[in-house]
Design a protein around this motif. Sequence first.
Motif, PDB file in Angstrom:
ATOM      1  N   GLY A 110       2.185   4.923   0.231  1.00  0.00           N
ATOM      2  CA  GLY A 110       1.382   5.587   1.182  1.00  0.00           C
ATOM      3  C   GLY A 110       0.754   6.896   0.538  1.00  0.00           C
ATOM      4  N   LEU A 111       1.653   7.659  -0.208  1.00  0.00           N
ATOM      5  CA  LEU A 111       0.943   8.697  -1.101  1.00  0.00           C
ATOM      6  C   LEU A 111      -0.178   8.590  -2.039  1.00  0.00           C
ATOM      7  CD1 LEU A 111       4.497  10.410  -1.662  1.00  0.00           C
ATOM      8  CD2 LEU A 111       2.452  11.257  -0.320  1.00  0.00           C
ATOM      9  N   SER A 112      -0.299   7.379  -2.440  1.00  0.00           N
ATOM     10  CA  SER A 112      -1.111   6.557  -3.475  1.00  0.00           C
ATOM     11  C   SER A 112      -2.443   6.400  -2.786  1.00  0.00           C
ATOM     12  CB  SER A 112      -0.755   5.438  -4.204  1.00  0.00           C
ATOM     13  OG  SER A 112      -0.679   4.212  -3.164  1.00  0.00           O
ATOM     14  N   ILE A 113      -2.539   6.285  -1.356  1.00  0.00           N
ATOM     15  CA  ILE A 113      -3.701   6.001  -0.729  1.00  0.00           C
ATOM     16  C   ILE A 113      -4.318   7.098   0.160  1.00  0.00           C
ATOM     17  CG2 ILE A 113      -4.873   4.610   0.937  1.00  0.00           C
ATOM     18  CD1 ILE A 113      -3.067   2.316  -0.006  1.00  0.00           C
ATOM     19  N   LEU A 114      -3.088   7.744   0.962  1.00  0.00           N
ATOM     20  CA  LEU A 114      -3.697   8.729   2.004  1.00  0.00           C
ATOM     21  C   LEU A 114      -3.868  10.259   1.541  1.00  0.00           C
ATOM     22  CD1 LEU A 114      -1.367   7.589   4.768  1.00  0.00           C
ATOM     23  CD2 LEU A 114      -3.991   7.319   4.692  1.00  0.00           C
ATOM     24  N   PRO A 115      -4.539  11.023   1.717  1.00  0.00           N
ATOM     25  CA  PRO A 115      -4.412  12.426   1.483  1.00  0.00           C
ATOM     26  C   PRO A 115      -3.037  13.115   1.804  1.00  0.00           C
ATOM     27  CG  PRO A 115      -6.240  12.123   2.702  1.00  0.00           C
ATOM     28  CD  PRO A 115      -5.504  10.907   2.744  1.00  0.00           C
ATOM     29  N   ALA A 116      -2.860  14.028   0.891  1.00  0.00           N
ATOM     30  CA  ALA A 116      -1.398  14.735   0.816  1.00  0.00           C
ATOM     31  C   ALA A 116      -1.212  15.350   2.484  1.00  0.00           C
ATOM     32  CB  ALA A 116      -1.255  15.665   0.214  1.00  0.00           C
ATOM     33  N   LEU A 170      -4.713   1.726   7.099  1.00  0.00           N
ATOM     34  CA  LEU A 170      -3.675   1.208   8.082  1.00  0.00           C
ATOM     35  C   LEU A 170      -2.203   0.744   7.501  1.00  0.00           C
ATOM     36  CD1 LEU A 170      -2.903   0.442  10.979  1.00  0.00           C
ATOM     37  CD2 LEU A 170      -3.828  -1.822  10.580  1.00  0.00           C
ATOM     38  N   LEU A 171      -2.231   0.066   6.253  1.00  0.00           N
ATOM     39  CA  LEU A 171      -1.089  -0.305   5.585  1.00  0.00           C
ATOM     40  C   LEU A 171      -0.233   1.207   5.318  1.00  0.00           C
ATOM     41  CD1 LEU A 171       1.235  -2.335   4.643  1.00  0.00           C
ATOM     42  CD2 LEU A 171      -0.281  -2.503   2.722  1.00  0.00           C
ATOM     43  N   ALA A 172      -0.888   2.073   4.554  1.00  0.00           N
ATOM     44  CA  ALA A 172      -0.692   3.228   4.061  1.00  0.00           C
ATOM     45  C   ALA A 172      -0.108   4.200   5.239  1.00  0.00           C
ATOM     46  CB  ALA A 172      -1.552   4.193   3.247  1.00  0.00           C
ATOM     47  N   VAL A 173      -0.690   4.169   6.403  1.00  0.00           N
ATOM     48  CA  VAL A 173      -0.136   4.867   7.557  1.00  0.00           C
ATOM     49  C   VAL A 173       1.057   4.301   8.073  1.00  0.00           C
ATOM     50  CG1 VAL A 173      -0.747   5.458  10.161  1.00  0.00           C
ATOM     51  CG2 VAL A 173      -2.402   5.677   8.597  1.00  0.00           C
ATOM     52  N   THR A 174       1.376   2.934   8.133  1.00  0.00           N
ATOM     53  CA  THR A 174       2.440   1.997   8.502  1.00  0.00           C
ATOM     54  C   THR A 174       3.457   2.721   7.388  1.00  0.00           C
ATOM     55  OG1 THR A 174       1.195   0.496   9.502  1.00  0.00           O
ATOM     56  CG2 THR A 174       3.587   0.051   8.903  1.00  0.00           C
ATOM     57  N   CYS A 175       3.264   2.681   6.264  1.00  0.00           N
ATOM     58  CA  CYS A 175       4.316   3.313   5.240  1.00  0.00           C
ATOM     59  C   CYS A 175       4.717   4.525   5.314  1.00  0.00           C
ATOM     60  CB  CYS A 175       3.668   2.848   3.870  1.00  0.00           C
ATOM     61  SG  CYS A 175       3.480   1.489   3.265  1.00  0.00           S
ATOM     62  N   ALA A 176       3.860   5.588   5.865  1.00  0.00           N
ATOM     63  CA  ALA A 176       4.072   6.860   5.986  1.00  0.00           C
ATOM     64  C   ALA A 176       5.249   6.967   7.279  1.00  0.00           C
ATOM     65  CB  ALA A 176       3.011   7.830   6.045  1.00  0.00           C
ATOM     66  N   LEU A 177       4.672   6.319   8.294  1.00  0.00           N
ATOM     67  CA  LEU A 177       5.459   6.418   9.846  1.00  0.00           C
ATOM     68  C   LEU A 177       6.916   5.700   9.285  1.00  0.00           C
ATOM     69  CD1 LEU A 177       2.777   5.626  12.126  1.00  0.00           C
ATOM     70  CD2 LEU A 177       3.867   7.748  11.767  1.00  0.00           C
ATOM     71  N   THR A 178       6.812   4.450   8.523  1.00  0.00           N
ATOM     72  CA  THR A 178       8.130   3.757   8.241  1.00  0.00           C
ATOM     73  C   THR A 178       9.210   4.655   7.629  1.00  0.00           C
ATOM     74  OG1 THR A 178       7.101   1.635   8.251  1.00  0.00           O
ATOM     75  CG2 THR A 178       9.230   1.736   7.234  1.00  0.00           C
ATOM     76  N   THR A 179       8.712   5.379   6.738  1.00  0.00           N
ATOM     77  CA  THR A 179       9.370   6.454   5.900  1.00  0.00           C
ATOM     78  C   THR A 179      10.147   7.540   6.992  1.00  0.00           C
ATOM     79  OG1 THR A 179       7.974   5.964   3.804  1.00  0.00           O
ATOM     80  CG2 THR A 179       9.395   7.886   3.847  1.00  0.00           C
ATOM     81  N   ALA A 180       9.063   8.135   7.938  1.00  0.00           N
ATOM     82  CA  ALA A 180       9.610   8.903   8.678  1.00  0.00           C
ATOM     83  C   ALA A 180      10.551   8.591   9.531  1.00  0.00           C
ATOM     84  CB  ALA A 180       8.345   9.714   9.480  1.00  0.00           C
TER      85      ALA A 180
END
Length: 305
Positions: A237-243, A8-18
């Motif tokens: 985010g990249l360290s946890i979620l698949p590319a 969930l934190l990783a998804v939040t990181c990716a969305l924040t970056t977007a």
Amino acid sequence: MNLAKQKLLAVTCALTTALVWGMMWFPFRALHEAGFSTAATSLTVYLVAAALGGVLFREVFRREARFEFILLPLALLYGWCNFSYTWAVSEGQVMRVLLLFYLSPLWSALFSWLLLHERLSRIGWLVIAMSLTGMMVILYRPGLFSGDFFSSRADWLALSGGISFALGNVLSKKAHALPVALKSAMVWLGVAACGLASLLWRGQLEAELVLLHGEVLLIVLVLGVTLLATSIISMHGLSILPATQVMTLMLMELLFAAISAYLLAGERMQLQEWIGGALIASASLLSGHIVARPKPVAQPLPQAA
């Protein structure tokens, strides 16, 4: 922290970056319209990010920093990628620039095929076809092939930025052993170098830097801190979620950019750009499967005694 919370934190990181990159055009354009050029903005903002990053990751640099020649082309490619993107959104239509920049899966597929000799899958060839079609749909206008092909500088800045980004990604596979913080620092310094070179070429370095005070200075500092923070959270985010999942989430940048460009600049996409954008976004979603997997080697059957 359990796995569900980590994801969930990783998804939040990716969305924040977007979200950050979907909105980043606005302060860059505001500075450009205030007379502080894209070159000066790139030089100062990325120097702030590099200086803060150097302090924050000083222990990583002290332990692991080492020079390898591949860092130079990576700094040049990623530097031009970010510099050309900010230049393009400063003077071009935001969504048009982003969609052309998002052609990077097309260039990644071609560079992987040509330079790394990776065999493309059927999906890889489909990505190329969809991306090329989307690009031509967006770029087409009457007179396109009669000497009017290079009339929009922002279009070609966006295209060249996407190409640089893709080639940088391909080359970075050869530098996978280098610490991420070191590669990030080379990106920041590469963008700053592009800005410095542009200002020196035009003889405007001193004239631009005297504007660095008051509101302009405040925006530059905030942008530098924001870029550094975005780099850190995107790395998490990249360290946890698949590319492939990260790529899907990062496509939200297009949505955030479309909404912000409409609300803040009154920019609307034409039907032609919606169609081309749909093709490019669809190709990006498939980009995680462009390389064909090697066929399993058949094991010999055991022979009877």
